[in-house]
Design a protein around this motif. Structure first.
Motif, PDB file in Angstrom:
ATOM      1  N   LEU A  63       7.223  12.698   3.167  1.00 44.71           N
ATOM      2  CA  LEU A  63       7.859  12.278   3.128  1.00 44.71           C
ATOM      3  C   LEU A  63       7.340  11.421   1.504  1.00 44.71           C
ATOM      4  CD1 LEU A  63      10.445  11.774   5.429  1.00 44.71           C
ATOM      5  CD2 LEU A  63      10.226  13.655   3.672  1.00 44.71           C
ATOM      6  N   PRO A  64       8.138  10.775   0.570  1.00 42.59           N
ATOM      7  CA  PRO A  64       7.585  10.242  -0.700  1.00 42.59           C
ATOM      8  C   PRO A  64       7.631   8.934  -0.190  1.00 42.59           C
ATOM      9  CG  PRO A  64      10.095  11.039  -1.153  1.00 42.59           C
ATOM     10  CD  PRO A  64       9.861  12.026   0.596  1.00 42.59           C
ATOM     11  N   VAL A  65       6.527   8.353  -0.514  1.00 40.35           N
ATOM     12  CA  VAL A  65       5.921   7.021  -0.548  1.00 40.35           C
ATOM     13  C   VAL A  65       5.592   5.951  -2.234  1.00 40.35           C
ATOM     14  CG1 VAL A  65       4.202   5.030   0.505  1.00 40.35           C
ATOM     15  CG2 VAL A  65       5.019   7.391   1.951  1.00 40.35           C
ATOM     16  N   VAL A  66       6.748   4.830  -1.994  1.00 45.07           N
ATOM     17  CA  VAL A  66       6.889   4.519  -3.237  1.00 45.07           C
ATOM     18  C   VAL A  66       5.485   3.039  -3.016  1.00 45.07           C
ATOM     19  CG1 VAL A  66       7.399   2.860  -4.862  1.00 45.07           C
ATOM     20  CG2 VAL A  66       8.459   4.496  -3.681  1.00 45.07           C
ATOM     21  N   LYS A  67       3.971   3.113  -3.593  1.00 42.36           N
ATOM     22  CA  LYS A  67       2.626   2.526  -3.467  1.00 42.36           C
ATOM     23  C   LYS A  67       3.482   1.057  -5.000  1.00 42.36           C
ATOM     24  CE  LYS A  67       0.187   6.111  -1.429  1.00 42.36           C
ATOM     25  NZ  LYS A  67      -1.413   6.421  -1.887  1.00 42.36           N
ATOM     26  N   LYS A  81       0.679  -0.909  -0.126  1.00 45.90           N
ATOM     27  CA  LYS A  81       0.012   0.202   0.247  1.00 45.90           C
ATOM     28  C   LYS A  81       0.813   1.267  -0.070  1.00 45.90           C
ATOM     29  CE  LYS A  81      -4.207  -2.245   2.553  1.00 45.90           C
ATOM     30  NZ  LYS A  81      -4.647  -1.657   3.965  1.00 45.90           N
ATOM     31  N   GLY A  82       1.620   1.237   0.934  1.00 46.83           N
ATOM     32  CA  GLY A  82       2.793   2.121   0.609  1.00 46.83           C
ATOM     33  C   GLY A  82       4.398   1.882   1.020  1.00 46.83           C
ATOM     34  N   ARG A  83       5.464   2.513   0.595  1.00 48.87           N
ATOM     35  CA  ARG A  83       6.064   1.700   1.614  1.00 48.87           C
ATOM     36  C   ARG A  83       7.775   2.999   1.526  1.00 48.87           C
ATOM     37  NH1 ARG A  83      10.460  -0.190  -2.387  1.00 48.87           N
ATOM     38  NH2 ARG A  83       8.911  -0.893  -4.230  1.00 48.87           N
ATOM     39  N   ILE A  84       8.234   2.921   2.140  1.00 55.47           N
ATOM     40  CA  ILE A  84       9.804   4.148   1.826  1.00 55.47           C
ATOM     41  C   ILE A  84      10.538   3.767   0.611  1.00 55.47           C
ATOM     42  CG2 ILE A  84      11.688   5.240   2.570  1.00 55.47           C
ATOM     43  CD1 ILE A  84      10.711   4.938   5.579  1.00 55.47           C
ATOM     44  N   VAL A 142      15.524   2.499  14.660  1.00 52.54           N
ATOM     45  CA  VAL A 142      14.391   1.936  14.714  1.00 52.54           C
ATOM     46  C   VAL A 142      14.477   3.863  14.002  1.00 52.54           C
ATOM     47  CG1 VAL A 142      11.511   2.157  15.474  1.00 52.54           C
ATOM     48  CG2 VAL A 142      13.727   0.640  15.998  1.00 52.54           C
ATOM     49  N   LEU A 143      12.798   4.121  13.581  1.00 55.60           N
ATOM     50  CA  LEU A 143      12.618   5.212  12.946  1.00 55.60           C
ATOM     51  C   LEU A 143      11.069   5.023  14.027  1.00 55.60           C
ATOM     52  CD1 LEU A 143      11.661   6.769  11.080  1.00 55.60           C
ATOM     53  CD2 LEU A 143      10.576   5.961   9.691  1.00 55.60           C
ATOM     54  N   GLN A 144      10.749   6.553  14.257  1.00 59.91           N
ATOM     55  CA  GLN A 144      10.079   6.826  15.803  1.00 59.91           C
ATOM     56  C   GLN A 144       9.223   7.484  14.807  1.00 59.91           C
ATOM     57  OE1 GLN A 144      11.993  10.209  17.649  1.00 59.91           O
ATOM     58  NE2 GLN A 144      12.853   9.805  19.074  1.00 59.91           N
ATOM     59  N   GLY A 145       8.127   6.727  15.080  1.00 56.41           N
ATOM     60  CA  GLY A 145       6.727   6.757  14.465  1.00 56.41           C
ATOM     61  C   GLY A 145       6.474   5.851  13.472  1.00 56.41           C
ATOM     62  N   GLY A 146       7.072   4.983  13.062  1.00 51.92           N
ATOM     63  CA  GLY A 146       6.970   3.839  12.008  1.00 51.92           C
ATOM     64  C   GLY A 146       6.785   4.951  11.575  1.00 51.92           C
ATOM     65  N   ILE A 147       6.205   3.863   9.677  1.00 50.32           N
ATOM     66  CA  ILE A 147       5.560   4.557   8.644  1.00 50.32           C
ATOM     67  C   ILE A 147       4.713   6.005   8.777  1.00 50.32           C
ATOM     68  CG2 ILE A 147       4.049   3.096   8.181  1.00 50.32           C
ATOM     69  CD1 ILE A 147       6.059   4.207   5.560  1.00 50.32           C
ATOM     70  N   GLN A 148       3.520   6.364   9.794  1.00 49.15           N
ATOM     71  CA  GLN A 148       2.735   6.836  10.217  1.00 49.15           C
ATOM     72  C   GLN A 148       3.619   8.432  10.035  1.00 49.15           C
ATOM     73  OE1 GLN A 148       0.159   6.702   9.343  1.00 49.15           O
ATOM     74  NE2 GLN A 148       0.169   4.488   9.102  1.00 49.15           N
ATOM     75  N   SER A 149       5.262   8.636  11.024  1.00 45.76           N
ATOM     76  CA  SER A 149       5.719   9.689  11.217  1.00 45.76           C
ATOM     77  C   SER A 149       6.410  10.403   9.582  1.00 45.76           C
ATOM     78  CB  SER A 149       6.508   9.772  11.811  1.00 45.76           C
ATOM     79  OG  SER A 149       7.591   8.600  11.078  1.00 45.76           O
ATOM     80  N   TRP A 150       6.758   8.929   8.752  1.00 47.87           N
ATOM     81  CA  TRP A 150       7.492   9.874   7.493  1.00 47.87           C
ATOM     82  C   TRP A 150       6.161  10.199   6.595  1.00 47.87           C
ATOM     83  CZ3 TRP A 150      12.189   8.758   5.971  1.00 47.87           C
ATOM     84  CH2 TRP A 150      12.344   8.731   4.462  1.00 47.87           C
ATOM     85  N   ILE A 151       4.703   9.331   6.192  1.00 45.18           N
ATOM     86  CA  ILE A 151       3.355  10.038   5.909  1.00 45.18           C
ATOM     87  C   ILE A 151       3.056  11.279   6.625  1.00 45.18           C
ATOM     88  CG2 ILE A 151       1.228   9.735   5.292  1.00 45.18           C
ATOM     89  CD1 ILE A 151       2.080   6.610   5.275  1.00 45.18           C
ATOM     90  N   SER A 152       3.296  11.829   7.816  1.00 47.79           N
ATOM     91  CA  SER A 152       2.834  13.259   8.187  1.00 47.79           C
ATOM     92  C   SER A 152       3.511  13.730   8.002  1.00 47.79           C
ATOM     93  CB  SER A 152       2.523  12.243   9.313  1.00 47.79           C
ATOM     94  OG  SER A 152       3.892  12.428  10.699  1.00 47.79           O
ATOM     95  N   ALA A 153       5.231  13.369   7.619  1.00 48.63           N
ATOM     96  CA  ALA A 153       6.182  14.315   7.326  1.00 48.63           C
ATOM     97  C   ALA A 153       6.326  14.799   5.914  1.00 48.63           C
ATOM     98  CB  ALA A 153       7.521  13.984   8.066  1.00 48.63           C
TER      99      ALA A 153
END
Length: 142
Positions: free
Chosen positions: A137-141, A67-70, A124-135
């Motif tokens: 930042l690009p997500v590959v689907k 669905k969405g990844r770094i 470890v990424l603080q906040g996981g993928i949710q923090s990445w998306i909320s910032a």
């Protein structure tokens, strides 16, 4: 100070609960400060990947991963980590590894297992993928 002592004397159960909460808070802070696995921000992850040849390991399910990844992240479900099946990451034990989950809660245990398996620089990424998306930042689907 006298009022504090009087309060504890009159409400010893409440005082014991506060002391226990304070002790748990200190223990949590100490375990985080002395842990071999550190938490990093989205900005630090970007710098680590761009400058230090870091690798991102996403431990979410395959459906969530699709669905969405770094960008350039590798999907390695938790069950494979617990059984020691690291696949292509076996030859990258000296490289920086950042473990990502959905909200940053389960990645810490996976990172500890990877560290025990010989991976030297695990974060470890603080906040996981949710923090990445909320910032934003690009997500590959897929």
């Amino acid at each position: 100070m006298e009022q504090f002592v009087e309060f504890i004397g009159n409400h010893y159960m409440l005082g014991a609960a506060w002391a226990l909460l304070f002790l748990m808070l200190v223990m949590s802070w100490l375990s985080g400060a002395t842990s071999s696995v550190k938490s990093i921000s989205s900005h630090d992850l970007t710098m680590l990947v761009n400058r230090s040849n870091g690798h991102v390991v996403d431990i979410r399910s395959v459906a969530d991963f699709n669905k969405g990844r770094i960008t350039d992240s590798v999907n390695l479900p938790m069950d494979k980590i617990t059984s020691g099946q690291f696949g292509a990451l076996e030859n990258k034990k000296a490289d920086p590894i950042v473990v990502v989950c959905n909200a940053g809660m389960t990645a810490k245990s996976a990172a500890k297992l990877m560290h025990k398996a010989g991976f030297e620089q695990v974060s470890v990424l603080q906040g996981g993928i949710q923090s990445w998306i909320s910032a934003s930042l690009p997500v590959v689907k897929k």
